[in-house]
Design an enzyme around this catalytic site. Sequence first.
Site, PDB file in Angstrom:
ATOM      1  N   LYS A  63       0.852  -1.196   0.000  1.00 54.99           N
ATOM      2  CA  LYS A  63       0.000   0.000   0.000  1.00 54.99           C
ATOM      3  C   LYS A  63       0.888   1.246   0.000  1.00 54.99           C
ATOM      4  O   LYS A  63       1.863   1.307   0.745  1.00 54.99           O
ATOM      5  CB  LYS A  63      -0.883  -0.033   1.259  1.00 54.99           C
ATOM      6  CG  LYS A  63      -2.117   0.816   1.178  1.00 54.99           C
ATOM      7  CD  LYS A  63      -2.973   0.654   2.432  1.00 54.99           C
ATOM      8  CE  LYS A  63      -4.266  -0.025   2.124  1.00 54.99           C
ATOM      9  NZ  LYS A  63      -5.244  -0.009   3.201  1.00 54.99           N
ATOM     10  N   ARG A  81     -25.488  -3.593   7.691  1.00 54.33           N
ATOM     11  CA  ARG A  81     -25.181  -4.994   7.492  1.00 54.33           C
ATOM     12  C   ARG A  81     -25.573  -5.870   8.673  1.00 54.33           C
ATOM     13  O   ARG A  81     -25.808  -7.063   8.531  1.00 54.33           O
ATOM     14  CB  ARG A  81     -23.675  -5.087   7.334  1.00 54.33           C
ATOM     15  CG  ARG A  81     -23.365  -6.034   6.334  1.00 54.33           C
ATOM     16  CD  ARG A  81     -21.995  -6.016   5.920  1.00 54.33           C
ATOM     17  NE  ARG A  81     -22.007  -5.745   4.505  1.00 54.33           N
ATOM     18  CZ  ARG A  81     -20.971  -5.961   3.754  1.00 54.33           C
ATOM     19  NH1 ARG A  81     -19.887  -6.435   4.270  1.00 54.33           N
ATOM     20  NH2 ARG A  81     -21.043  -5.719   2.484  1.00 54.33           N
ATOM     21  N   GLU A 141     -18.890  -6.611  10.578  1.00 62.61           N
ATOM     22  CA  GLU A 141     -19.835  -5.901  11.445  1.00 62.61           C
ATOM     23  C   GLU A 141     -20.851  -6.856  12.074  1.00 62.61           C
ATOM     24  O   GLU A 141     -21.294  -6.640  13.208  1.00 62.61           O
ATOM     25  CB  GLU A 141     -20.576  -4.814  10.647  1.00 62.61           C
ATOM     26  CG  GLU A 141     -19.715  -3.610  10.279  1.00 62.61           C
ATOM     27  CD  GLU A 141     -18.788  -3.840   9.082  1.00 62.61           C
ATOM     28  OE1 GLU A 141     -18.880  -4.912   8.454  1.00 62.61           O
ATOM     29  OE2 GLU A 141     -17.967  -2.948   8.788  1.00 62.61           O
TER      30      GLU A 141
HETATM   31  C1  LIG Z   1     -18.714  -3.391   5.304  1.00 63.41           C
HETATM   32  C2  LIG Z   1     -17.580  -2.406   5.319  1.00 63.41           C
HETATM   33  N1  LIG Z   1     -16.970  -2.117   6.478  1.00 63.41           N
HETATM   34  C3  LIG Z   1     -15.965  -1.218   6.496  1.00 63.41           C
HETATM   35  C4  LIG Z   1     -15.556  -0.605   5.351  1.00 63.41           C
HETATM   36  C5  LIG Z   1     -14.473   0.464   5.401  1.00 63.41           C
HETATM   37  N2  LIG Z   1     -13.292   0.090   4.615  1.00 63.41           N
HETATM   38  C6  LIG Z   1     -13.067   0.577   3.392  1.00 63.41           C
HETATM   39  S1  LIG Z   1     -11.684  -0.011   2.701  1.00 63.41           S
HETATM   40  C7  LIG Z   1     -11.329  -0.913   4.084  1.00 63.41           C
HETATM   41  C8  LIG Z   1     -10.079  -1.731   4.137  1.00 63.41           C
HETATM   42  C9  LIG Z   1     -10.040  -2.665   2.999  1.00 63.41           C
HETATM   43  O1  LIG Z   1      -8.865  -3.435   3.076  1.00 63.41           O
HETATM   44  P1  LIG Z   1      -8.450  -4.307   1.833  1.00 63.41           P
HETATM   45  O2  LIG Z   1      -9.629  -5.019   1.300  1.00 63.41           O
HETATM   46  O3  LIG Z   1      -7.293  -5.136   2.222  1.00 63.41           O
HETATM   47  O4  LIG Z   1      -8.047  -3.241   0.741  1.00 63.41           O
HETATM   48  P2  LIG Z   1      -6.752  -2.303   0.705  1.00 63.41           P
HETATM   49  O5  LIG Z   1      -7.240  -0.932   1.027  1.00 63.41           O
HETATM   50  O6  LIG Z   1      -5.768  -2.802   1.700  1.00 63.41           O
HETATM   51  O7  LIG Z   1      -6.269  -2.398  -0.688  1.00 63.41           O
HETATM   52  C10 LIG Z   1     -12.318  -0.761   5.052  1.00 63.41           C
HETATM   53  C11 LIG Z   1     -12.313  -1.398   6.376  1.00 63.41           C
HETATM   54  C12 LIG Z   1     -16.223  -0.938   4.159  1.00 63.41           C
HETATM   55  N3  LIG Z   1     -15.916  -0.364   2.999  1.00 63.41           N
HETATM   56  N4  LIG Z   1     -17.218  -1.844   4.170  1.00 63.41           N
END
Ligand SMILES: Cc1ncc(C[n+]2csc(CCOP(=O)(O)OP(=O)(O)O)c2C)c(N)n1
Length: 652
Positions: free
Chosen positions: A296, A409, A381
Amino acid sequence: MTGREVPSDVGRLGRVLEQIHGPRDLRRLDHDELAALAAEIRDFLVRSVSKTGGHLGPNLGAVELTLALHRVFDSPHDRILWDTGHQAYVHKIVTGRAGGFEGLRQKGGMSGYPSQAESDHDVIENSHASTALSYADGLAKAFQLRGQTDRHVVAVVGDGSLTGGMAWEAINNIAADHSRRLVIVVNDNERSYAPTIGGLAHHLATLRTTRGYERFLEWGKRVLGRTPVVGQPVFEALHGVKKGIKDIVAPQGMFEDLGLKYVGPVDGHDIEAVEHALSRAKGYPGPVLVHCITRKGLGYKPAEDDTADNFHGIGVIDPETGQPLASAGTSWTSVFADEVVEIARERPDVVGITAAMQIPVGLDKFAAEFPERVFDVGIAEQHATTSAAGLAMGGMHPVVAVYATFLNRAFDQVLMDVALHRCGVTFCLDRAGVTGPDGASHHGMWDMAFLQVVPGLRLAAPRDTVTMRALLREAVAVDDAPTVLRYPTGAVCADVVAVDTVDGVDVLRRAEDADVLLVSVGAMAETSLEVAERCAQQGIGVTVVDPRWVKPVPDAVVRLAAAHRCVVTVEDGVRAGGVGSAVAQALRDAKVSTPLRDFGVPLRFLDHGKRAEVMSEIGLTAQQIARDIVETVASLEAAVENPAPSDAAPSD
Ligand SMILES: Cc1ncc(C[n+]2csc(CCOP(=O)(O)OP(=O)(O)O)c2C)c(N)n1
């Protein structure tokens, strides 16, 4: 790229990038041009996202992966699905939308997530995590049923999003049927916002560290395969014990045991290696998982150095330094963060739960002081909610801090697992109401409506710092029912001091000869007071009250309503089934016939834009509400002067 090398002009594209109008243009590039393109894209991302804000770190980490995907697969004939969608900027750039970045997340401009309205290359735009594999499963089934077997379905999912239960429900189904091709690309940067947690993260880490194993097998196949007579059988024997070895040396059997072909791990920044892996996956007749290791924030020093979240999501920053340009003020989140720590110091039974968003929801201070009492459960969640019920059953008082939109959710878990069991769990809903630039999926506009139907649940909406602190304390004091606190995004407003209190309902402004009782919900207090002021200038007296606890509707609100000519409710949640509806029902039940006018969010998906712009578009400004009240009062007066004939004969 270092911070120093970032040019200031946003719209400028690099030498290779300006030749890219669609994925086909990528396929003409040689290795050197691809490397140059990756650098130009990073440069472009930093320059543009630093001006608009957005998801910088995840996109910097997905550059090569995206280029490889679009070279190997033929979008939009093949479908590429981005889980969550925050990492799809590079996909937007190579599908002809580089020009849209000046307006990224701005009103009328390009969305920060994939958007069907923007491009045929975009499929899903929900931005709630862990859904892409289910969409992919359905799409692959549809293509099979419709005989479109030449179409590939590719789902790109982060290791963070892979912690969500839906992803595993999907894998369970995808792996069960080998008659359909489906490619799952795991973009593993070891992070959600913070480092990804849980058993899955450990498993991926093990796979990362055992790269040599697949290479050893490849070597064995080549060398032993060349040795006649004994070679192949020896390899077969070796391969026969592969699973056994793996279970000891490299438990990557997990995916394969589930029935998925596993390819990897692959260096996600080596375009050739990723292309090679994707091509193998493309040729495989069943479901395949390609495991790509990425970083990242790669290529932008401030992001690489930021160990907190690698610039996952940023506001407007100085591209040179990575520092925010605007001072944010005291946020609602920080008020919560400070108070919950105070409470935790006094109450050892209070614990915190976050669904992969410890810093964004403000549980980081709590975790720093009491690491054993804050649980990051991953993007889960539903699990967070039912696990909170379990903690409550075990004598703790959990504070579950999530963004309002993500509690959608866990509705069933709130209803059946927490409320039915009368568990004392406090939900703190950050980013409630209209949020702004993240658009339709991120507005926290549903909570006050869907939580209305949960028996026993109490919901409070603080209007300022003082009520936020007080209501949090009142909420955690309830040990036999769920309580909810909801507060908006951004900076908290100046304290709004009550002039009086009537049975727990704060009176914020009392008008003599009041025509109108205005029931203000939470952070709408400032707007409501301005409404009253504007109405006063038109000769209309408006008394403004803040119930603080809006569910259930306090009796005092009903009594006050009975003493006015008109009731107005102002909330930043959806009108359908919201607080206004609940007050109207309470009035009907009490046989109070005072007419009610409810102001809130209309029942439609709201676009992105600044919060104030969206509020204005939906009529939630003091000016618009005051104008409407003046008209309503005028029509009430007209009705009194010219009453409708009560004995009008029914028409045939
Ligand atoms: C249901 C839900 N909970 C929380 C989020 C907030 N959120 C957005 S991106 C993220 C992290 C995603 O991590 P990853 O899938 O590994 O993607 P990266 O950003 O590391 O590429 C979170 C927790 C979300 N989008 N959806």
